[in-house]
Design an enzyme around this catalytic site. Structure first.
Site, PDB file in Angstrom:
ATOM      1  N   HIS A  27       0.851  -1.192   0.000  1.00 21.07           N
ATOM      2  CA  HIS A  27       0.000   0.000   0.000  1.00 21.07           C
ATOM      3  C   HIS A  27       0.889   1.245   0.000  1.00 21.07           C
ATOM      4  O   HIS A  27       2.076   1.187   0.338  1.00 21.07           O
ATOM      5  CB  HIS A  27      -0.894  -0.006   1.228  1.00 21.07           C
ATOM      6  N   GLU A  74       1.071   3.837   1.964  1.00 22.15           N
ATOM      7  CA  GLU A  74       1.670   4.202   3.250  1.00 22.15           C
ATOM      8  C   GLU A  74       2.861   3.298   3.585  1.00 22.15           C
ATOM      9  O   GLU A  74       3.892   3.770   4.068  1.00 22.15           O
ATOM     10  CB  GLU A  74       0.633   4.118   4.376  1.00 22.15           C
ATOM     11  N   CYS A  76      -5.720   1.922   5.906  1.00 20.29           N
ATOM     12  CA  CYS A  76      -6.386   0.670   6.288  1.00 20.29           C
ATOM     13  C   CYS A  76      -5.785   0.184   7.614  1.00 20.29           C
ATOM     14  O   CYS A  76      -4.775   0.723   8.079  1.00 20.29           O
ATOM     15  CB  CYS A  76      -6.198  -0.378   5.187  1.00 20.29           C
ATOM     16  N   CYS A  91      -2.010  -0.562   7.381  1.00 15.82           N
ATOM     17  CA  CYS A  91      -1.196   0.651   7.293  1.00 15.82           C
ATOM     18  C   CYS A  91      -1.207   1.420   8.608  1.00 15.82           C
ATOM     19  O   CYS A  91      -0.179   1.957   9.024  1.00 15.82           O
ATOM     20  CB  CYS A  91      -1.669   1.518   6.135  1.00 15.82           C
TER      21      CYS A  91
END
Length: 164
Positions: free
Chosen positions: A61, A63, A91, A94
């Site tokens: 992801h 991040e 999420c 993250c």
């Protein structure tokens, strides 16, 4: 005293950069409409975009990618003097990484519910809940960003979008 428009707020610049990073990834087919920027003392340390599809790894992801690069650049695992700007609310995975890296603040534009509506397999657990349940010290700021909202609209209209 006149209130400044959200577009002129200091957070707006970094959220715009997160949106640009996400847009690059979308155009390349790297992944979804997600971007992140790690900032330390007002200066950009790293940028990340979602690379789940291009790297065939569900953990990549925006991040996570931005945190990895920031840690490498700063040669340390704790980012306690940094802020992460994310185009969308992180999420749970993250958020966990942000917590463990001891990032001081998360600033995000759109919410988990916004991307869940687009078909992403999101766990509908807000950062506020995770902060409370996990007793995290990370500060949370939701800041409107026309660039990040536009990004989700573009994704929704895209004919070759892939959700995961």
């Amino acid at each position: 005293m006149k209130k400044r428009s959200p577009a002129f707020h200091p957070h707006a610049r970094f959220l715009e950069l997160a949106a640009r990073e996400a847009e690059k990834g979308m155009k390349r087919g790297d992944g979804g409409p997600f971007g992140a920027v790690v900032v330390r003392r007002g200066k950009i340390v790293s940028k990340g975009r979602n690379t789940v599809l291009s790297r065939t790894d569900p953990t990549l992801h925006a991040e996570i990618n931005a945190i990895r690069l920031a840690c490498k650049k700063l040669n340390r695992i704790f980012l306690d003097d940094c802020v992460i700007y994310s185009s969308t609310e992180p999420c749970p995975m993250c958020f966990g990484a942000i917590h463990w890296a001891r990032v001081k603040t998360i600033v995000y534009a759109t919410g988990i519910g916004d991307v869940k509506k687009l078909g992403f397999n999101e766990l509908a657990i807000s950062n506020k809940k995770m902060k409370v349940w996990g007793q995290s010290r990370v500060a949370l700021i939701r800041h409107p960003s026309p660039a990040c909202t536009r990004l989700l609209k573009e994704w929704a209209r895209s004919s070759n979008r892939k959700t995961y």
